[in-house]
Design a protein around this motif. Structure first.
Motif, PDB file in Angstrom:
ATOM      1  N   ALA A  57      31.781  58.906 -57.361  1.00 38.43           N
ATOM      2  CA  ALA A  57      31.118  58.471 -56.127  1.00 38.43           C
ATOM      3  C   ALA A  57      31.263  59.537 -55.051  1.00 38.43           C
ATOM      4  O   ALA A  57      32.293  60.203 -54.956  1.00 38.43           O
ATOM      5  N   THR A  58      30.209  59.670 -54.267  1.00 39.67           N
ATOM      6  CA  THR A  58      30.182  60.676 -53.201  1.00 39.67           C
ATOM      7  C   THR A  58      29.664  60.013 -51.936  1.00 39.67           C
ATOM      8  O   THR A  58      28.479  60.115 -51.614  1.00 39.67           O
ATOM      9  N   PRO A  59      30.542  59.313 -51.209  1.00 42.46           N
ATOM     10  CA  PRO A  59      30.090  58.512 -50.077  1.00 42.46           C
ATOM     11  C   PRO A  59      29.370  59.350 -49.014  1.00 42.46           C
ATOM     12  O   PRO A  59      29.826  60.431 -48.675  1.00 42.46           O
ATOM     13  N   HIS A  60      28.249  58.793 -48.546  1.00 42.79           N
ATOM     14  CA  HIS A  60      27.488  59.380 -47.426  1.00 42.79           C
ATOM     15  C   HIS A  60      26.991  60.794 -47.727  1.00 42.79           C
ATOM     16  O   HIS A  60      26.702  61.553 -46.803  1.00 42.79           O
TER      17      HIS A  60
ATOM     18  N   PRO B  39      24.540  58.955 -43.684  1.00 45.99           N
ATOM     19  CA  PRO B  39      25.336  57.725 -43.548  1.00 45.99           C
ATOM     20  C   PRO B  39      24.801  56.584 -44.416  1.00 45.99           C
ATOM     21  O   PRO B  39      23.604  56.291 -44.381  1.00 45.99           O
ATOM     22  N   GLY B  40      25.661  56.006 -45.210  1.00 44.64           N
ATOM     23  CA  GLY B  40      25.271  54.865 -46.037  1.00 44.64           C
ATOM     24  C   GLY B  40      24.421  55.246 -47.234  1.00 44.64           C
ATOM     25  O   GLY B  40      24.000  54.399 -48.007  1.00 44.64           O
ATOM     26  N   GLN B  41      24.185  56.543 -47.426  1.00 40.99           N
ATOM     27  CA  GLN B  41      23.354  57.009 -48.553  1.00 40.99           C
ATOM     28  C   GLN B  41      24.251  57.844 -49.470  1.00 40.99           C
ATOM     29  O   GLN B  41      24.694  58.914 -49.078  1.00 40.99           O
ATOM     30  N   ASN B  42      24.476  57.326 -50.679  1.00 41.59           N
ATOM     31  CA  ASN B  42      25.529  57.915 -51.511  1.00 41.59           C
ATOM     32  C   ASN B  42      25.033  58.822 -52.623  1.00 41.59           C
ATOM     33  O   ASN B  42      25.780  59.170 -53.532  1.00 41.59           O
ATOM     34  N   SER B  43      23.753  59.133 -52.565  1.00 37.42           N
ATOM     35  CA  SER B  43      23.217  60.123 -53.496  1.00 37.42           C
ATOM     36  C   SER B  43      22.149  60.911 -52.760  1.00 37.42           C
ATOM     37  O   SER B  43      21.791  60.578 -51.616  1.00 37.42           O
TER      38      SER B  43
END
Ligand code: FES
Ligand SMILES: [Fe+2]
Lengths: 65, 379
Positions: B118-121, B125-129
């Motif tokens: 996982a690669t947060p933000h 913001p709030g988009q992890n890809s």
């Protein structure tokens, strides 16, 4: 939430973030909701909590993973 | 340095030892890092320290930041301890990983198998890809590892022979000891710090020539003539004794013994330096492993771990006997510190030429020098 950050309890923090996401969704703030969901998801993943899966699904539904 | 190496490769009668620079020079140490430690299978740590799935422990291996973790299959894995994002250290202390390894900087998360989960933000913001960002290519860099006799061995370069081949000769010699052994915890674990190059600890360990002088206490039951050299051209050398007698408690009982040992081991014990940096000892009732950690050219930490043949000897009823056994070994290894440190100081004597060997007594040391020299010449 800052208090939970301070006690360094990822599980509690994750639940709090999910709650914050729910509240943001209720007020139609999807951007904010996805931010909070991400926080909740990462912490749940770190802690190995089974409900990380459901958070992941919620984010996927929003096209956020 | 070529001529220096040639003198090392001579037959023992004509040979000289490794020149001073191998013990005192930062440039040689730097070269040795690659040619000796990264190119071969070197000891990193002990598998017992990460006993459970998710247990992780960081290491600084000659400046290389690594961590070892026990994965979901129960296997030990070793990774570079550097996040694939901005290069933050991922694991700062011994830790139990419940789910994922979360980088403390921007919280990228890695699974125990190294996958970037996982690669947060990462896409805002709030988009992890992000379409231009491929997570699947950003797993942790894994270092080749293999556990033998509880030691975690690593081959950083990735191109050494398979461990089974690298260690084939020593495994063959000690085939009878290829069986479970048991660690009893803190009373079977200690470390020493010596102001010396790591090689002098190897060299002192694998010879018996010094025993009557440095360990006079051993003389009473273990005379010089009861020892033999072990030199086989197989990435190890050392010595054995023919008169090992196990330690007894007040009621005359000893530790239990390994199963199925041949008669030889009723009285024999052997001590081998497995090149480059792990020293092993085996006896019919216990064994030990010593990991030599170089901390710079002139400082070494020796980590000593004792193992018993029988699991029931790791319990509280044997604590006193274990304490005495650990104490005995600690005394022996502490007696060696002044010679190891003294040889280090001696190597600042510019006129020293590597030294002449006893053709009879110094075979194991000469063998180690030949191996070291070979690593620098590609031999
Ligand atoms: S450096 Fe590890 S997430 Fe940024
Ligand atoms: Fe010694």
């Amino acid at each position: 939430m800052l208090a939970a950050h301070a006690v360094d309890d990822g599980a509690v923090l994750s639940v709090l973030y999910e709650r914050a996401a729910d509240l943001s969704e209720l007020s139609d703030d999807t951007e904010r909701a996805c931010f909070y969901l991400t926080q909740a998801y990462i912490l749940a993943l770190e802690m190995g909590l089974p409900y990380a899966d459901s958070l992941e699904k919620r984010l996927r539904r929003q096209g956020r993973i | 340095m070529q001529t220096d190496v040639e003198q090392v490769l001579q037959p023992i009668e004509a040979a000289r030892g490794l020149p001073n620079a191998y013990y005192t020079d930062g440039d040689v140490h730097e070269a040795e890092k690659r040619s000796v430690f990264f190119a071969n299978w070197a000891g990193l740590g002990f598998a017992k320290d990460i006993a459970n799935v998710g247990d992780a422990k960081p290491y600084e291996f000659l400046g290389l930041p690594l961590f070892a973790v026990r994965d979901h299959d129960g296997e030990v894995r070793v990774y570079q301890n550097t996040c694939r994002h901005r290069g933050m250290i991922l694991i700062a202390e011994e830790i139990h990983i419940k789910g994922a390894i979360r980088c403390p900087y921007h919280s990228w998360c890695y699974a125990l198998d190294g996958e970037l989960k996982a690669t947060p933000h990462v896409g805002g913001p709030g988009q992890n890809s992000h379409p231009g960002f491929d997570r699947s290519k950003l797993g942790l860099h894994e270092v080749r590892s293999h556990v033998w006799r509880d030691v975690i061995f690593i081959n950083v370069s990735g191109d050494a022979p398979a461990f089974e081949d690298y260690a084939a000769d020593i495994k063959q010699r000690w085939q009878e000891f290829e069986q479970p052994q048991f660690h009893a915890g803190a009373d079977s674990s200690f470390s020493l710090e010596v102001r010396s190059n790591w090689k002098l600890a190897v060299e002192n360990y694998c010879e018996s020539y010094h025993l009557p002088w440095v360990h006079p206490g051993l003389n009473s039951y273990s005379r010089l003539e009861d020892h033999y050299n072990i030199v086989e051209d197989g990435r190890f050398s050392g010595q054995g004794t023919l008169v090992y007698s196990p330690m007894l408690d007040d009621s005359g009982e000893s530790f239990g013994t390994f199963g199925g040992l041949s008669e030889k081991w009723d009285k024999a014990a052997e001590y081998l330096a497995f090149y480059p940096n792990v020293l092993f000892g085996v006896h019919r009732d216990h064994s030990f492993a010593i990991l030599l950690e170089p901390h710079g050219v002139e400082r070494t930490v020796e980590r000593i771990e004792l193992y018993y043949a029988r699991e029931d000897d790791t319990g509280p009823q044997r604590a006193e006997l274990r304490r005495r056994n650990s104490e005995l070994w600690r005394e022996v290894f502490e007696e060696d510190v002044f010679v190891v440190e003294g040889m280090q100081r001696g190597r600042h004597g510019m006129l020293y030429d590597g030294g002449a060997f006893s053709p009879v007594m110094d075979g194991p040391t000469h063998e180690f020098h030949r191996w070291i020299a070979g690593q620098f010449t590609g031999g």
